[in-house]
Design an enzyme around this catalytic site. Structure first.
Site, PDB file in Angstrom:
ATOM      1  CG  HIS A  57      25.511 -26.363  32.592  1.00  0.00           C
ATOM      2  ND1 HIS A  57      24.063 -26.920  32.246  1.00  0.00           N
ATOM      3  CD2 HIS A  57      25.065 -25.447  33.110  1.00  0.00           C
ATOM      4  CE1 HIS A  57      23.005 -26.409  32.532  1.00  0.00           C
ATOM      5  NE2 HIS A  57      23.510 -25.194  33.069  1.00  0.00           N
TER       6      HIS A  57
ATOM      7  CE  LYS B 165      22.804 -26.894  37.266  1.00  0.00           C
ATOM      8  NZ  LYS B 165      23.720 -26.479  35.951  1.00  0.00           N
TER       9      LYS B 165
ATOM     10  CG  ASP C 100      29.569 -43.150  51.070  1.00  0.00           C
ATOM     11  OD1 ASP C 100      30.894 -42.488  51.329  1.00  0.00           O
ATOM     12  OD2 ASP C 100      28.832 -43.295  51.980  1.00  0.00           O
TER      13      ASP C 100
ATOM     14  CG  HIS D 190      17.128 -24.114  36.839  1.00  0.00           C
ATOM     15  ND1 HIS D 190      17.827 -24.904  37.297  1.00  0.00           N
ATOM     16  CD2 HIS D 190      17.537 -23.283  35.995  1.00  0.00           C
ATOM     17  CE1 HIS D 190      19.075 -24.647  36.668  1.00  0.00           C
ATOM     18  NE2 HIS D 190      19.046 -23.746  35.997  1.00  0.00           N
TER      19      HIS D 190
ATOM     20  CE  LYS E 227      19.045 -26.980  33.960  1.00  0.00           C
ATOM     21  NZ  LYS E 227      18.534 -25.816  33.196  1.00  0.00           N
TER      22      LYS E 227
ATOM     23  CG  ASP F 244       6.489 -42.812  22.879  1.00  0.00           C
ATOM     24  OD1 ASP F 244       5.659 -42.156  22.383  1.00  0.00           O
ATOM     25  OD2 ASP F 244       7.136 -43.653  21.941  1.00  0.00           O
TER      26      ASP F 244
END
Length: 303
Positions: free
Chosen positions: A44, A46, A51, A221, A223, A228
């Site tokens: 999953h 991403k 370079d 969507h 995440k 703190d």
């Protein structure tokens, strides 16, 4: 590198065009009679590394849903992070993990791992988990961050299905005075079963004073977790069992107060477009909703 299951809807002609142009396209955990059990262990992650010097990660995929700015239900709300500096080598290593497992080829040398000096004053690390090794690592990282919080936890989660241990730690944080705010999808979500399983878990959290908000304009969507106003963890990881135990995931942990302040401002802007769910509202929801949530919660291990 594409996950086999996750890329099932990709038109084969697109992959053929990429390969004809010289792009190396691989698919992770291709089905085989000897490896059918691996289909449920997906990547999953991403990641895009350019370079060996510039890295990108977050929740964004490559599809029309990510071509807008959350202006309507056809364009999702998401966050992606661009980073430079030595941590990019860690992102490259995360990509290589799946590449080596799929192809058996080790990509090395300065072409992929150039010497990189410090950039900026912040500290960062790439944190990995995989069903093939360290499957509990990401979940433990989240639990330790929550347990260490002294003032605030802001959690943006596309799929929020907390385990009993996570519920206990969040409730404990609220009990010691930590302000906990959570944003998760509302009616616009690509998996209604996940939303139902999520809502089934909210009672102890809401009763403890945790704020839960449902994003209204489109699918949420994002995440990201901010602890703190210092630690920001962003990447592919959802707050659910699939992310913590079944998938290959990668998060970028950034320890930088200025960046955390900026992301907190983004979080608070999202709150303006979200509806807060109170304990009374959750408690008094229709019995049909409660039944559906109970049924969905039976699938926790796969969500």
């Amino acid at each position: 590198m594409l996950d086999w299951v996750g890329s099932a809807k990709v038109d084969q002609a697109i992959l053929d065009d990429l390969r004809s142009a010289g792009v190396e396209v691989q698919r992770y955990h291709k089905p085989s009679w000897t490896g059918l059990g691996k289909l449920n262990n997906r990547t999953h992650r991403k990641l895009m590394i350019v370079d060996g010097r510039v890295g990108f990660t977050g929740g964004v995929g490559i599809a029309p849903l990510w071509t807008g700015n959350a202006q309507d239900p056809d364009h999702w709300r998401d966050t992606h992070v661009q980073v430079e500096g030595p941590v990019v080598g860690q992102m490259q290593a995360a990509f290589m993990d799946n590449w080596i497992k799929t192809t058996g080829v080790v990509l090395h040398a300065p072409r992929y791992f150039p010497a990189i000096g410090d950039v900026g004053g912040g500290r960062a690390q790439v944190f990995l988990s995989s069903a093939n090794g360290g499957s509990d690592s990401m979940g433990l990282m989240y639990l330790l961050a929550i347990a260490s919080a002294n003032r605030s936890i802001d959690l943006s989660s596309a799929y929020f299905v907390p385990s009993p241990a996570a519920v206990r730690e969040i409730v404990a944080a609220a009990a010691r005075g930590v302000k906990v705010r959570i944003i998760t999808p509302g009616a616009y979500i690509d998996s209604e079963a996940v939303r139902q399983a999520s809502r089934a878990k909210w009672g102890p959290l809401l009763e403890a004073g945790v704020e839960i908000h449902e994003y209204q304009p489109t699918m949420f969507h994002v995440k990201m977790m901010i602890v703190d106003t210092f630690l920001v963890s962003a990447g592919s990881t959802n707050f659910d069992n699939r992310a913590f135990r079944l998938n290959d995931e990668a998060n970028l942990n950034i320890y930088d107060r200025d960046f955390a302040v900026d992301q907190t401002a983004v979080f608070e802007d999202d709150l303006k477009h979200a509806k807060r769910i109170t304990y009374a509202t959750w408690r008094d929801r229709p019995w049909a909703e409660k039944l559906g949530e109970w049924v969905a919660s039976l699938l926790d291990s796969q969500l």
